[in-house]
Write a protein that holds these residues in place. Structure first.
Motif: not given
Length: 489
Positions: A83-88
């Protein structure tokens, strides 16, 4: 996974904080854990990851086991990635505190995130022991996942000096408080460790403020190292272990004597306790309560006085200095007498003062004197007292130490010559109206006139003879050595 290692105080936590602060601008959601988090139960810091990454916490008791929390976190991050273009990023500071079981859970989470398709990264930061632990034969499986390593080494000499100058600049100072040799000593003793540099510099500045010193030199830093670094005594003990064993009982006695001198001198607090605003009766009552036993106080007071003159136990002992012989050791003298606070203030040196007989002739150290108050070291703590109140307990007796030419005789009078005369002439103020001429070779009438002027200026009996009190006055004109603290009202 990235492994960051370095000695304690080298800057690992600061690096972790900077990475965490910069992560969001790069599309990375970061959560940082430290030693305080590891003290909690494993389930507690696993649940904190849900909140940190923006995932809803599981509510049922069945879902709050380690296995369910790990799988649920990986699944949630995988779902969130679509849903979101994020890394963690999970930052584990002080990672050497993690147990093998905790590292196994970290590994399990890493594998679960890979299966869920979540771009999950881990940054381990710890001391070199962590690197050795992960490189050993019994290393956790997690060690095989390390892709990059960042060893943080100490600053070199130039970087250490730049670091100190930077910290002083940030603090807003316009002057360098350390002399050239003092800065070099701070750099060498700091060993490139920012926390160690901070500790030494802070204590050196604090000590200089207590003594009213404007420049911090090499000797002052040497004293601070012994005071601020607990491992310093142990280092010298290890280094000289064999000579101590060879020397036997004599060396043991010297060592115990030096250690006793160090511990009995006490440590001064950062700020003196002010009794100025209290009524004279209340101030004197609190002053009496703060006084240690006379014998203990005397040893601590003289120990502090010798420390301010940077006299080591190799040169003399506290017990020897307390006798106040005319010559404590060649080049270091003592004088006693009676005077007023105004007279002692002109000498601008720390001076031991003896209280009246009502107070068992206890001794305190005058470290600052103003128009209205005095600052005293009582052998364990500093206090500020009004001059009016202190006059009620002080008998007028004082003891002072000072440096002098070892060749100086006990007395110089008109007609005398010798090496001691050169020391006197080098310190005697010149008459501004007198023409410049070659220095006299003997104690003539002109020298006597200058001595009389000096004695009148310091309130000494004006007899034209250079005795102990006049030598003390001449020594006090030198900038070297301790002075009374500034800022006393």
């Amino acid at each position: 996974m990235t492994l960051v290692t370095g000695e304690r105080g080298i800057g690992k936590t600061l690096l972790c904080m900077l990475v965490e602060a910069d992560a969001l601008s790069r599309g990375i959601r970061a959560v940082r854990h430290g030693e305080g988090d590891y003290a909690l139960e494993t389930i507690a810091w696993l649940r904190s990851l849900y909140a940190g990454f923006g995932l809803p916490l599981p509510l049922s008791a069945e879902a709050n086991t380690q296995e369910h929390l790990v799988d649920g976190l990986a699944t949630g991050l995988g779902r969130l990635t679509h849903h979101v273009n994020h890394r963690f990023l999970w930052i584990l500071d002080d990672a050497e505190e993690l147990s093998d079981d905790d590292l196994a859970i970290v590994m399990r989470l890493l594998v679960a995130c890979e299966k869920a398709g979540a771009p999950f990264h881990i940054m381990l930061a710890g001391e070199p022991s962590l690197r050795e632990r992960l490189a050993g034969p019994d290393a956790p499986e997690l060690a095989s996942r390390i892709r990059s390593r960042l060893p943080m080494g100490p600053l070199n000499g130039e970087e250490s000096e730049r670091y100190v100058r930077h910290r002083l600049h940030v603090a807003g100072t316009t002057q360098m408080p350390f002399s050239r040799l003092g800065l070099r000593s701070l750099r060498d003793d700091g060993k490139g460790n920012p926390r160690r540099l901070n500790t030494l510099a802070h204590r050196a500045l604090e000590r200089a403020a207590e003594r009213g010193e404007r420049s911090i030199g090499e000797r002052a830093l040497s004293f601070v190292v012994r005071e601020a670094l607990p491992q310093h005594a142990q280092y010298w003990l290890r280094r000289f272990r064999k000579p101590i064993l060879v020397a036997g009982i004599l060396a043991a006695v010297l060592f115990v004597g030096g250690a006793a001198t160090w511990f009995l001198t006490g440590h001064s607090p950062s700020r003196p306790k002010s009794l100025v605003t209290a009524t004279p009766e209340q101030a004197l009552e609190k002053f009496k309560d703060a006084l240690p036993p006379p014998d203990v106080g005397k040893v601590r007071v003289w120990g502090e006085l010798l420390a301010r003159w940077q006299i080591t136990s190799k040169e003399t002992s506290v017990a020897n200095a307390i006798n106040c012989d005319a010559t404590i050791f060649p080049g270091f003298a003592c004088v006693s007498g009676r005077g007023s606070l105004d007279q002692l203030r002109r000498f601008d040196r720390p001076i031991v003062l003896e209280l009246d007989e009502t107070h068992a002739k206890q001794q305190v150290l005058l470290v600052g004197a103003g128009d209205e108050a005095v600052r005293l070291y009582l052998g364990g703590k500093y206090v500020e007292l009004t001059r009016e109140a202190f006059a009620q307990v002080w008998s007028g007796r004082f003891y002072a130490v000072f440096r002098v030419d070892p060749a100086m005789p006990l007395k110089l009078a008109r007609g005398d010559t010798g090496e001691g005369l050169a020391w006197v002439l080098a310190r005697l103020p010149r008459d501004p109206g007198a023409p410049t001429a070659t220095p006299p070779t003997s104690f003539d009438r002109s020298v006597e006139a200058r001595v009389l002027g000096l004695q009148q200026r310091f309130g000494i009996a004006a007899d034209g003879v250079v005795g102990p009190e006049t030598m003390f006055a001449l020594s006090s004109l030198e900038t070297d050595g301790p002075h009374l603290a500034r800022g006393v009202p």
